[in-house]
Design a protein around this motif. Structure first.
Motif, mmCIF file in Angstrom:
data_model
loop_
_atom_site.group_PDB
_atom_site.id
_atom_site.type_symbol
_atom_site.label_atom_id
_atom_site.label_comp_id
_atom_site.label_asym_id
_atom_site.label_seq_id
_atom_site.Cartn_x
_atom_site.Cartn_y
_atom_site.Cartn_z
ATOM 1 N N ASP A 53 0.630 -1.002 0.020
ATOM 2 C CA ASP A 53 -0.050 -0.048 0.159
ATOM 3 C C ASP A 53 0.812 1.254 -0.013
ATOM 4 O O ASP A 53 0.663 2.231 -0.637
ATOM 5 C CB ASP A 53 -1.001 -0.008 1.111
ATOM 6 N N HIS A 54 1.909 1.266 0.685
ATOM 7 C CA HIS A 54 2.696 2.344 0.923
ATOM 8 C C HIS A 54 3.408 2.561 -0.373
ATOM 9 O O HIS A 54 3.635 3.793 -1.175
ATOM 10 C CB HIS A 54 3.960 1.908 1.970
ATOM 11 N N PHE A 55 3.879 1.439 -1.268
ATOM 12 C CA PHE A 55 4.403 1.437 -2.663
ATOM 13 C C PHE A 55 3.606 2.015 -3.460
ATOM 14 O O PHE A 55 3.822 3.093 -4.322
ATOM 15 C CB PHE A 55 5.175 0.150 -2.916
ATOM 16 N N GLU A 56 2.398 1.611 -3.416
ATOM 17 C CA GLU A 56 1.316 2.188 -4.471
ATOM 18 C C GLU A 56 1.045 3.528 -4.220
ATOM 19 O O GLU A 56 1.067 4.368 -5.117
ATOM 20 C CB GLU A 56 -0.163 1.291 -4.356
ATOM 21 N N ASP A 57 0.956 3.806 -2.966
ATOM 22 C CA ASP A 57 0.706 5.287 -2.719
ATOM 23 C C ASP A 57 1.846 6.123 -3.136
ATOM 24 O O ASP A 57 1.666 7.197 -3.626
ATOM 25 C CB ASP A 57 0.510 5.584 -1.284
ATOM 26 N N ALA A 58 3.093 5.771 -2.975
ATOM 27 C CA ALA A 58 4.266 6.370 -3.435
ATOM 28 C C ALA A 58 4.277 6.566 -4.987
ATOM 29 O O ALA A 58 4.525 7.625 -5.681
ATOM 30 C CB ALA A 58 5.365 5.969 -2.717
ATOM 31 N N LEU A 59 3.894 5.476 -5.532
ATOM 32 C CA LEU A 59 3.981 5.505 -6.928
ATOM 33 C C LEU A 59 2.781 6.324 -7.746
ATOM 34 O O LEU A 59 3.238 7.228 -8.672
ATOM 35 C CB LEU A 59 3.821 4.117 -7.521
ATOM 36 N N GLU A 60 1.720 6.411 -7.117
ATOM 37 C CA GLU A 60 0.620 7.400 -7.581
ATOM 38 C C GLU A 60 1.245 8.755 -7.457
ATOM 39 O O GLU A 60 0.875 9.629 -8.022
ATOM 40 C CB GLU A 60 -0.565 7.169 -6.634
ATOM 41 N N ASN A 61 1.649 9.126 -6.197
ATOM 42 C CA ASN A 61 2.352 10.432 -5.958
ATOM 43 C C ASN A 61 3.106 11.062 -7.195
ATOM 44 O O ASN A 61 3.376 12.098 -7.362
ATOM 45 C CB ASN A 61 2.750 10.598 -4.445
ATOM 46 N N GLU A 62 4.032 9.898 -7.222
ATOM 47 C CA GLU A 62 5.043 10.218 -8.240
ATOM 48 C C GLU A 62 4.725 10.608 -9.628
ATOM 49 O O GLU A 62 5.045 11.249 -10.412
ATOM 50 C CB GLU A 62 6.346 8.801 -8.326
ATOM 51 N N LEU A 63 3.519 9.505 -10.144
ATOM 52 C CA LEU A 63 3.099 9.772 -11.505
ATOM 53 C C LEU A 63 2.222 10.947 -11.506
ATOM 54 O O LEU A 63 1.829 11.285 -12.690
ATOM 55 C CB LEU A 63 2.335 8.373 -11.724
ATOM 56 N N ALA A 64 1.525 11.493 -10.333
ATOM 57 C CA ALA A 64 0.580 12.421 -10.439
ATOM 58 C C ALA A 64 1.309 13.862 -10.647
ATOM 59 O O ALA A 64 2.344 14.091 -10.815
ATOM 60 C CB ALA A 64 -0.020 12.716 -9.070
#
Length: 64
Positions: A53-64
């Protein structure tokens, strides 16, 4: 260490592990052991879920 001595050591270790597993599965502590293993597996699953979940959140923030 020669090839044949490695095979002997591997056989002895395998036999010891087999005896230990057989002992625990036929003892009264089997249920306790199974419960401990389930508990540890659940803890590990929760830990990996949090990391995912932490990785997915970080990835979403990076791609946004």
């Amino acid at each position: 260490m020669s090839r044949s001595s490695k095979a002997v050591v591997s056989f002895i270790v395998g036999a010891a592990v087999g005896v230990a597993v057989g002992y625990f599965l036929n003892s009264d502590k089997k249920d306790e052991l199974v419960e401990k293993m389930k508990y540890q597996a659940d803890k590990l699953k929760d830990k990996w879920k949090k990391k995912r979940d932490h990785f997915e959140d970080a990835l979403e923030n990076e791609l946004a």
